[in-house]
Design an enzyme around this catalytic site. Sequence first.
Site, PDB file in Angstrom:
ATOM      1  N   GLY A 118      -7.445  -5.283   6.844  1.00  0.00           N
ATOM      2  CA  GLY A 118      -6.803  -4.456   7.865  1.00  0.00           C
ATOM      3  C   GLY A 118      -7.512  -4.462   9.198  1.00  0.00           C
ATOM      4  O   GLY A 118      -7.343  -3.541  10.001  1.00  0.00           O
TER       5      GLY A 118
ATOM      6  N   HIS B 105      -8.593  -2.769  -6.145  1.00  0.00           N
ATOM      7  CA  HIS B 105      -8.538  -2.960  -4.687  1.00  0.00           C
ATOM      8  C   HIS B 105      -9.665  -2.151  -4.036  1.00  0.00           C
ATOM      9  O   HIS B 105      -9.982  -1.041  -4.488  1.00  0.00           O
ATOM     10  CB  HIS B 105      -7.173  -2.509  -4.163  1.00  0.00           C
ATOM     11  CG  HIS B 105      -6.927  -2.952  -2.750  1.00  0.00           C
ATOM     12  ND1 HIS B 105      -7.492  -2.301  -1.670  1.00  0.00           N
ATOM     13  CD2 HIS B 105      -6.214  -3.988  -2.245  1.00  0.00           C
ATOM     14  CE1 HIS B 105      -7.113  -2.916  -0.560  1.00  0.00           C
ATOM     15  NE2 HIS B 105      -6.342  -3.948  -0.880  1.00  0.00           N
TER      16      HIS B 105
ATOM     17  N   LYS C  61       0.841  -1.206   0.000  1.00  0.00           N
ATOM     18  CA  LYS C  61       0.000   0.000   0.000  1.00  0.00           C
ATOM     19  C   LYS C  61       0.879   1.261   0.000  1.00  0.00           C
ATOM     20  O   LYS C  61       1.976   1.228  -0.540  1.00  0.00           O
ATOM     21  CB  LYS C  61      -0.969  -0.017   1.185  1.00  0.00           C
ATOM     22  CG  LYS C  61      -1.705  -1.347   1.299  1.00  0.00           C
ATOM     23  CD  LYS C  61      -2.817  -1.320   2.307  1.00  0.00           C
ATOM     24  CE  LYS C  61      -3.384  -2.728   2.457  1.00  0.00           C
ATOM     25  NZ  LYS C  61      -4.637  -2.764   3.169  1.00  0.00           N
TER      26      LYS C  61
ATOM     27  N   SER D 254      -6.594  -9.783   6.422  1.00  0.00           N
ATOM     28  CA  SER D 254      -6.091 -10.143   7.750  1.00  0.00           C
ATOM     29  C   SER D 254      -5.394 -11.515   7.780  1.00  0.00           C
ATOM     30  O   SER D 254      -5.524 -12.262   8.754  1.00  0.00           O
ATOM     31  CB  SER D 254      -7.215 -10.080   8.783  1.00  0.00           C
ATOM     32  OG  SER D 254      -7.728  -8.768   8.869  1.00  0.00           O
TER      33      SER D 254
ATOM     34  N   GLU E 169     -11.442 -10.530  -1.620  1.00  0.00           N
ATOM     35  CA  GLU E 169     -11.070  -9.728  -0.458  1.00  0.00           C
ATOM     36  C   GLU E 169     -12.306  -9.055   0.143  1.00  0.00           C
ATOM     37  O   GLU E 169     -12.658  -7.931  -0.254  1.00  0.00           O
ATOM     38  CB  GLU E 169     -10.075  -8.634  -0.872  1.00  0.00           C
ATOM     39  CG  GLU E 169      -8.736  -9.143  -1.343  1.00  0.00           C
ATOM     40  CD  GLU E 169      -7.637  -8.160  -0.973  1.00  0.00           C
ATOM     41  OE1 GLU E 169      -6.662  -8.592  -0.366  1.00  0.00           O
ATOM     42  OE2 GLU E 169      -7.786  -6.965  -1.256  1.00  0.00           O
TER      43      GLU E 169
HETATM   44  C1  PEP Z   1      -5.138  -5.883   1.376  1.00  0.00           C
HETATM   45  O1  PEP Z   1      -5.133  -4.675   1.553  1.00  0.00           O
HETATM   46  O2  PEP Z   1      -5.183  -6.356   0.227  1.00  0.00           O
HETATM   47  C2  PEP Z   1      -5.121  -6.735   2.558  1.00  0.00           C
HETATM   48  C3  PEP Z   1      -5.407  -7.986   2.415  1.00  0.00           C
HETATM   49  O3  PEP Z   1      -4.795  -6.131   3.728  1.00  0.00           O
HETATM   50  P1  PEP Z   1      -4.582  -6.835   5.181  1.00  0.00           P
HETATM   51  O4  PEP Z   1      -3.768  -8.072   4.946  1.00  0.00           O
HETATM   52  O5  PEP Z   1      -3.864  -5.819   5.979  1.00  0.00           O
HETATM   53  O6  PEP Z   1      -5.934  -7.176   5.700  1.00  0.00           O
END
Ligand code: PEP
Length: 218
Positions: A150, A95, A11, A181, A144
């Site tokens: 996050g 995303h 990110k 996560s 996702e």
């Molecule tokens: C992401 O932003 O694609 C993601 C999976 O973030 P995190 O692993 O921090 O949940």
Amino acid sequence: MKKLFIIANWKSNKKELEVKEWIDKFKNYDLRFKNKEIIICPSFIHLPLLKSYILDHESIRLGAQDISKFDEGAYTGEVNGKQIREFAEYVIIGHSERRQNFSENEEVVNQKIKQAIKFGLKPILCVQDQNFKIQEKVEIIAYEPVFAIGTNNPDTPENADLVSTKIKENNLSNYIIYGGSVNSKNVNQFTQKPNIDGVLVGNASLDPLEFFEIIKNA
Ligand code: PEP
């Protein structure tokens, strides 16, 4: 043994010195995993530095976190597919943080997928559920769910596998991965599921040791 993709999405994090420190630690780890492809997606400005580092590593690839929906030209601030292709092989598209903060809709996502393919980049398309429409075949689809990103509140491996199965049934993509996560303790609960072909990792990829443990345990 199925092929697994372990993808780091940094990110908007890390200064150049911090990228160097990450590489200095990460290069000490033994990355000879036959079935695992590691893809690091830093900010655009750090792609050249990472490219020089990964030259020695067969199993590591680079990805960008976004791509312009336009060709090269008068589009101030944009980074286009032709430019990205000099450094990276993959690009994350759609995303949820871009959908939320930059108003990216299906039309924009489809334009970006077209640009990626035009310039020989492999899209990693992020989706929140199985209900999406794309016009092209993409290399990797990442399921996702927003509630899991996050938050330290991952989806259940069972549901992630169910959604991945539905996505696989309705699309031509070969690889469906899970993101949200993921850490070194829960990663293998996802990767051992039959229709999950890897993970997309945000926060936990910022620390080189934790990211290595994720790769190892996947
Ligand atoms: C992401 O932003 O694609 C993601 C999976 O973030 P995190 O692993 O921090 O949940």
